[in-house]
Design a protein around this motif. Structure first.
Motif, PDB file in Angstrom:
ATOM      1  N   PRO A 146       0.842  -1.259  -0.008  1.00 32.64           N
ATOM      2  CA  PRO A 146       0.165  -0.133   0.176  1.00 32.64           C
ATOM      3  C   PRO A 146       0.601   1.273   0.075  1.00 32.64           C
ATOM      4  O   PRO A 146       1.964   1.382   0.545  1.00 32.64           O
ATOM      5  N   VAL A 147       0.204   2.280  -0.572  1.00 32.50           N
ATOM      6  CA  VAL A 147       0.906   3.676  -0.699  1.00 32.50           C
ATOM      7  C   VAL A 147       0.412   4.518   0.261  1.00 32.50           C
ATOM      8  O   VAL A 147      -0.921   4.817   0.206  1.00 32.50           O
ATOM      9  N   GLU A 148       1.111   5.070   0.865  1.00 34.40           N
ATOM     10  CA  GLU A 148       0.625   6.331   2.022  1.00 34.40           C
ATOM     11  C   GLU A 148       1.352   7.532   1.646  1.00 34.40           C
ATOM     12  O   GLU A 148       2.533   7.517   1.493  1.00 34.40           O
ATOM     13  N   VAL A 149       0.524   8.607   1.384  1.00 39.50           N
ATOM     14  CA  VAL A 149       1.157   9.857   1.190  1.00 39.50           C
ATOM     15  C   VAL A 149       0.516  10.947   2.330  1.00 39.50           C
ATOM     16  O   VAL A 149      -0.399  11.062   2.211  1.00 39.50           O
ATOM     17  N   SER A 150       1.717  11.537   2.943  1.00 38.51           N
ATOM     18  CA  SER A 150       1.194  12.643   3.855  1.00 38.51           C
ATOM     19  C   SER A 150       1.412  14.077   2.970  1.00 38.51           C
ATOM     20  O   SER A 150       2.347  14.332   2.347  1.00 38.51           O
ATOM     21  N   ALA A 151       0.394  15.230   3.316  1.00 36.78           N
ATOM     22  CA  ALA A 151       0.357  16.264   2.515  1.00 36.78           C
ATOM     23  C   ALA A 151      -0.185  17.415   3.491  1.00 36.78           C
ATOM     24  O   ALA A 151      -1.315  16.984   3.978  1.00 36.78           O
ATOM     25  N   PRO A 152       0.085  18.541   3.030  1.00 39.38           N
ATOM     26  CA  PRO A 152      -0.720  19.699   3.584  1.00 39.38           C
ATOM     27  C   PRO A 152      -2.447  19.441   3.223  1.00 39.38           C
ATOM     28  O   PRO A 152      -2.273  19.200   1.869  1.00 39.38           O
ATOM     29  N   ALA A 153      -3.225  19.733   3.933  1.00 39.07           N
ATOM     30  CA  ALA A 153      -4.692  19.503   3.355  1.00 39.07           C
ATOM     31  C   ALA A 153      -5.093  20.557   2.226  1.00 39.07           C
ATOM     32  O   ALA A 153      -6.049  20.280   1.555  1.00 39.07           O
ATOM     33  N   PHE A 154      -4.307  21.816   2.001  1.00 34.67           N
ATOM     34  CA  PHE A 154      -4.650  22.688   1.226  1.00 34.67           C
ATOM     35  C   PHE A 154      -4.164  22.335  -0.348  1.00 34.67           C
ATOM     36  O   PHE A 154      -4.571  22.982  -1.177  1.00 34.67           O
ATOM     37  N   VAL A 155      -3.320  21.185  -0.411  1.00 33.82           N
ATOM     38  CA  VAL A 155      -3.035  21.200  -1.815  1.00 33.82           C
ATOM     39  C   VAL A 155      -3.646  19.723  -2.143  1.00 33.82           C
ATOM     40  O   VAL A 155      -4.509  18.975  -1.489  1.00 33.82           O
ATOM     41  N   GLU A 196      -4.428   1.214  -2.250  1.00 35.85           N
ATOM     42  CA  GLU A 196      -3.841  -0.251  -2.495  1.00 35.85           C
ATOM     43  C   GLU A 196      -4.086  -0.756  -3.841  1.00 35.85           C
ATOM     44  O   GLU A 196      -5.116  -0.013  -4.651  1.00 35.85           O
ATOM     45  N   GLY A 197      -3.537  -1.574  -4.431  1.00 35.49           N
ATOM     46  CA  GLY A 197      -3.727  -2.171  -5.749  1.00 35.49           C
ATOM     47  C   GLY A 197      -2.979  -1.896  -6.527  1.00 35.49           C
ATOM     48  O   GLY A 197      -3.033  -2.197  -7.983  1.00 35.49           O
ATOM     49  N   GLU A 221      10.172   2.563   1.403  1.00 37.86           N
ATOM     50  CA  GLU A 221       9.422   1.274   2.014  1.00 37.86           C
ATOM     51  C   GLU A 221       9.438   1.601   3.591  1.00 37.86           C
ATOM     52  O   GLU A 221      10.806   1.549   4.025  1.00 37.86           O
ATOM     53  N   LYS A 222       8.402   1.189   4.336  1.00 36.33           N
ATOM     54  CA  LYS A 222       8.631   1.193   5.846  1.00 36.33           C
ATOM     55  C   LYS A 222       7.552   0.433   6.392  1.00 36.33           C
ATOM     56  O   LYS A 222       6.405   1.044   6.030  1.00 36.33           O
ATOM     57  N   GLU A 223       7.795  -0.602   7.220  1.00 43.24           N
ATOM     58  CA  GLU A 223       6.542  -1.182   7.734  1.00 43.24           C
ATOM     59  C   GLU A 223       5.845  -1.643   6.931  1.00 43.24           C
ATOM     60  O   GLU A 223       4.521  -1.597   7.556  1.00 43.24           O
ATOM     61  N   GLY A 224       6.045  -2.424   5.699  1.00 46.64           N
ATOM     62  CA  GLY A 224       5.049  -3.059   5.027  1.00 46.64           C
ATOM     63  C   GLY A 224       4.356  -2.025   4.160  1.00 46.64           C
ATOM     64  O   GLY A 224       3.269  -2.250   3.312  1.00 46.64           O
ATOM     65  N   LEU A 225       4.957  -0.577   4.127  1.00 47.63           N
ATOM     66  CA  LEU A 225       4.018   0.575   3.247  1.00 47.63           C
ATOM     67  C   LEU A 225       5.104   1.142   2.535  1.00 47.63           C
ATOM     68  O   LEU A 225       6.255   1.168   2.692  1.00 47.63           O
ATOM     69  N   LEU A 226       4.674   1.741   1.248  1.00 52.71           N
ATOM     70  CA  LEU A 226       5.385   2.774   0.627  1.00 52.71           C
ATOM     71  C   LEU A 226       4.987   3.994   0.815  1.00 52.71           C
ATOM     72  O   LEU A 226       4.021   4.529   0.588  1.00 52.71           O
TER      73      LEU A 226
END
Length: 354
Positions: A146-155, A196-197, A221-226
């Motif tokens: 699974p891919v997780e992305v953190s971002a400022p909410a205004f973008v 995911e997917g 890659e970190k703890e089973g995530l990208l």
């Protein structure tokens, strides 16, 4: 030999010929049938089914392979992604390979290996009625983590041109340093998106308001995530305005610590009712040694980050010099300053010594 005997012999020979001919035709028919059954059996073994499949791969019949795959497109992986996955998987398909059965009875899975390297997993399922073959073959698809992305909410964040909206939102939380603001001040928000997917790492991009510059880190890659993160910087004109404010506040703070600036001078930059504001009110700087002067050298603007349209952080450093008579004392100083826009203008939420 009498005429009657000769006629009887001819009839016998003719009958024998007819009998032999019938046996020959029948034998040929039986052999033909057996050959056909053997051919059909051979064509319907798992190995033969895999050979047909791999022949299609070698011929590049990607459309046919996709149509027979049963693959269901998703927002993360469509037809083109599936075909690209096959092309990557079989980019170096050798002529010699080994099939190793790894599971299944009615449905079977084989590992396609060569030179002690697994190339792919092949799934064999019972063909549908009307198919000339017993088995249907498809490549087992393994999505990336699974891919997780953190971002400022205004973008706006995109993954392969797919806009990540509330559907993919995991959580919403205040940007670091803005978690304890007065009730009347809206903290800038961060958001984490999760998808995911994907069959390959997606291209991540971000779009902010006009004039801003968005950057996306490489997937890690970190703890089973990208994972990846989005940072936003202001445009040049706005950035210069913010840097001037941050430099003034940082210099005033350094001067306040050494009793070279009044508390009210520093308070003018601060947001009241914060932990940092309270700490400044309680700070006693009368202990500092008497000195005859001070100044700043080697100021470096290190990083400017937008957390929202009304919040930014600046990281800068400089040498703070104190003079006591002919002696010079040099103090390397590095600060992170977090600002928020209020009805009274930009105010410093906190300053962190780095």
């Amino acid at each position: 030999m009498s005429v009657s005997a000769r006629r009887s012999r001819r009839r016998f020979l003719f009958g024998l010929f007819i009998f032999a001919s019938v046996l020959l035709v029948a034998g040929a028919a039986v052999l033909g049938w057996l050959w056909g059954e053997l051919a059909r059996y051979e064509a319907n073994t798992p190995e033969s089914s895999v050979r047909r499949y791999l022949d299609q791969v070698r011929r590049g019949e990607w459309d046919a392979l996709y149509e027979s795959s049963g693959f269901q497109p998703t927002p993360a992986a469509d037809r083109e992604d599936y075909i690209a996955y096959l092309q990557r998987t079989y980019e170096e398909l050798p002529e010699e390979y080994v099939l190793v059965r790894v599971s299944g009875a009615g449905e079977q899975t084989y590992a396609l290996t060569a030179a002690e390297r697994e190339i792919a997993r092949l799934e064999l399922t019972q063909a549908q009625a009307g198919s000339p073959y017993r088995w249907e073959v498809r490549t087992q698809v393994t999505p990336i983590p699974p891919v997780e992305v953190s971002a400022p909410a205004f973008v706006t964040v995109l993954a392969d041109q797919l806009v990540l909206d509330e559907t993919y939102q995991q959580n919403l939380y205040p940007a670091e340093g803005y978690g304890e603001l007065p009730e009347e001040i809206q903290a800038p928000q961060m958001v984490t998106y999760r998808m995911e997917g994907f069959l390959a790492p997606p291209q991540l991009t971000a779009q902010g308001p006009d004039g801003t510059v968005c950057s996306v880190s490489a997937l890690e890659e970190k703890e089973g995530l990208l994972t990846a993160s989005v940072t936003v910087a202001p445009g040049k004109e706005q950035e210069e305005e913010y840097w001037i404010l941050a430099e003034e506040a940082a210099k005033t703070y350094a001067a306040f610590i050494t009793s070279d600036a009044e508390r009210d001078q520093l308070n003018a930059y601060l947001l009241p009712d914060t932990n940092f504001y309270q700490a400044i009110q309680e700070f006693y700087n009368g202990w500092y040694i008497e000195h005859t002067g001070y100044r700043y050298e080697n100021l470096i603007r290190e990083q400017m980050t937008l957390w929202g349209e009304d919040a930014f952080s600046a990281v800068l450093s400089f040498d703070y010099l104190i003079y006591r008579g002919y002696k010079e004392y040099r103090y390397p100083s590095s600060y992170q300053l977090d600002f928020v826009r209020t009805a009274q203008g930009w105010k410093l939420v906190q300053l962190i010594t780095r």
